[in-house]
Design an enzyme around this catalytic site. Structure first.
Site, short mmCIF file in Angstrom:
data_model
loop_
_atom_site.label_atom_id
_atom_site.label_comp_id
_atom_site.label_asym_id
_atom_site.label_seq_id
_atom_site.Cartn_x
_atom_site.Cartn_y
_atom_site.Cartn_z
N LYS A 13 0.98 -1.25 0.02
CA LYS A 13 0.10 0.06 0.01
C LYS A 13 0.79 1.42 -0.14
O LYS A 13 0.47 2.09 -0.65
CB LYS A 13 -1.08 -0.06 1.16
CG LYS A 13 -0.43 0.14 2.62
CD LYS A 13 -1.39 0.01 3.59
CE LYS A 13 -1.13 -0.19 4.98
NZ LYS A 13 -0.08 0.44 5.46
N ARG A 88 -6.26 3.20 11.26
CA ARG A 88 -5.95 1.63 11.79
C ARG A 88 -6.74 1.16 12.66
O ARG A 88 -6.62 -0.12 13.10
CB ARG A 88 -4.34 1.60 12.24
CG ARG A 88 -3.59 1.18 11.24
CD ARG A 88 -2.31 1.04 12.16
NE ARG A 88 -1.19 0.47 10.88
CZ ARG A 88 -0.38 0.68 10.29
NH1 ARG A 88 -0.21 1.97 9.83
NH2 ARG A 88 0.76 0.08 9.86
N ARG A 127 12.36 -7.80 3.25
CA ARG A 127 12.55 -6.40 2.81
C ARG A 127 13.91 -5.78 3.53
O ARG A 127 14.27 -5.79 4.51
CB ARG A 127 11.31 -5.72 3.53
CG ARG A 127 11.09 -4.30 2.92
CD ARG A 127 9.46 -3.91 3.02
NE ARG A 127 8.93 -3.90 4.45
CZ ARG A 127 7.73 -3.32 4.65
NH1 ARG A 127 6.98 -3.17 3.55
NH2 ARG A 127 7.32 -3.44 5.67
N ARG A 160 14.12 -2.79 8.61
CA ARG A 160 13.47 -2.04 9.49
C ARG A 160 13.30 -2.86 10.95
O ARG A 160 13.13 -3.98 11.01
CB ARG A 160 12.22 -1.82 8.96
CG ARG A 160 11.77 -0.44 8.51
CD ARG A 160 10.64 -0.24 7.78
NE ARG A 160 9.30 -0.56 8.32
CZ ARG A 160 7.92 -0.30 7.94
NH1 ARG A 160 7.94 0.29 6.75
NH2 ARG A 160 7.04 -0.65 8.63
N ARG A 171 2.38 -7.37 13.84
CA ARG A 171 1.82 -6.48 13.17
C ARG A 171 0.49 -7.33 12.32
O ARG A 171 -0.47 -6.54 12.27
CB ARG A 171 2.83 -5.79 12.04
CG ARG A 171 3.64 -4.99 12.64
CD ARG A 171 4.89 -4.85 12.15
NE ARG A 171 4.68 -3.77 10.66
CZ ARG A 171 5.53 -3.75 9.74
NH1 ARG A 171 6.54 -4.50 9.96
NH2 ARG A 171 5.14 -2.94 8.81
P1 AMP Z 1 3.70 1.69 8.49
O1 AMP Z 1 4.69 2.10 7.93
O2 AMP Z 1 2.26 1.90 8.05
O3 AMP Z 1 3.72 -0.07 8.29
O4 AMP Z 1 3.68 2.01 10.08
C1 AMP Z 1 4.91 1.28 10.90
C2 AMP Z 1 4.26 1.25 12.41
O5 AMP Z 1 3.82 2.80 12.82
C3 AMP Z 1 2.89 0.41 12.66
O6 AMP Z 1 3.34 -0.92 12.87
C4 AMP Z 1 2.62 1.10 13.87
O7 AMP Z 1 3.45 0.70 15.04
C5 AMP Z 1 2.89 2.72 13.74
N1 AMP Z 1 1.64 3.09 13.24
C6 AMP Z 1 1.50 3.81 11.79
N2 AMP Z 1 0.33 4.25 11.48
C7 AMP Z 1 -0.47 3.99 12.83
C8 AMP Z 1 -1.80 4.32 13.33
N3 AMP Z 1 -2.53 4.69 12.40
N4 AMP Z 1 -2.08 3.85 14.50
C9 AMP Z 1 -1.27 3.52 15.19
N5 AMP Z 1 -0.03 3.10 14.75
C10 AMP Z 1 0.16 3.31 13.74
#
Ligand code: AMP
Length: 213
Positions: A13, A88, A127, A160, A171
């Site tokens: 995404k 989320r 990744r 990461r 996750r």
């Molecule tokens: P992403 O890059 O979208 O995979 O986000 C990486 C991490 O950031 C996630 O695993 C969460 O720990 C945190 N995170 C990002 N967006 C949110 C959200 N909307 N609500 C809560 N945690 C978030």
């Protein structure tokens, strides 16, 4: 256009969202990117979010809603937005509803990118990224020419901290337990467009173009 992209971790995404936002000329708003920047800059929000993110948990609704409120106050959001990784949870979706209602700019479509869990785990754990120029790789699907080294700038590639097997499982579990519930929330509003994310990136992008046309 005002869009949300939702999908499990490593559904692609983020990659698709960047391309679609550029094509539509709207800001790409990724709470994950904004939180990683806050962690790197060691801001008060970053210090609170750091450990939770490393473990693959969800940062509190209060923090991420605050980040989105601040971002929406910037004038570029008036022409539209593409939200990637937010909302989320259902409380985040409800908060977004209140915010967009206040601005008179309701969400027009939610692109739901569906990918089986096993594919997500393989994508996540392989990744790698370049910490200098941000080029992205995958040990199996997009390997660098020289192992663990960026093709573009020669820097050592990194993983990461939330891309380990344990954090990836957590996750995914969080996605099914909390995030998946936002899909029926938006189905009720009649704005969900589903695409199959388990395909080549160009095919997924074409599919997104079709469902948004
Ligand atoms: P992403 O890059 O979208 O995979 O986000 C990486 C991490 O950031 C996630 O695993 C969460 O720990 C945190 N995170 C990002 N967006 C949110 C959200 N909307 N609500 C809560 N945690 C978030």
């Amino acid at each position: 256009m005002r869009l949300i992209f939702v999908g499990p971790p490593a559904s692609g995404k983020g990659t698709q969202a960047k391309k679609v936002a550029a094509r539509l000329g709207v800001p790409h708003i990724s709470t994950g990117d904004m939180l990683r920047e806050a962690v790197a800059a060691q801001t008060p929000v970053g210090r609170k979010a750091d450990a939770v993110m490393k473990a693959g948990g969800l940062v509190s609704d209060e923090i991420v809603i605050g980040i989105i409120e601040e971002r929406f106050a910037k004038p570029d959001c008036r022409k539209g937005f593409l939200l990637d990784g937010f909302p989320r949870t259902v409380p985040q979706a409800e908060a977004l509803d209140r915010l967009t209602e206040k601005m008179g700019l309701p969400v027009q479509a939610v692109v739901h990118i569906d990918v089986p869990d096993a594919v997500c785990v393989e994508r996540i754990t392989g990744r790698r990224g370049c910490p200098k120029c941000n080029a992205g790789y995958h040990v199996k699907f997009i390997p660098p020419k020289k192992p663990d080294t960026c093709d573009v700038c020669g820097t050592a590639l990194v993983q990461r901290p939330d891309d380990t097997v344990e954090a990836a499982r957590k996750r995914l579990q969080k996605y099914h337990a909390e995030t998946a519930a936002i899909v029926p929330f938006y189905v009720k509003k009649g704005v969900v467009r589903r695409v199959q994310g388990d395909a080549a990136p160009e095919a997924v992008l074409a599919d997104i173009g079709r469902v948004l046309a």
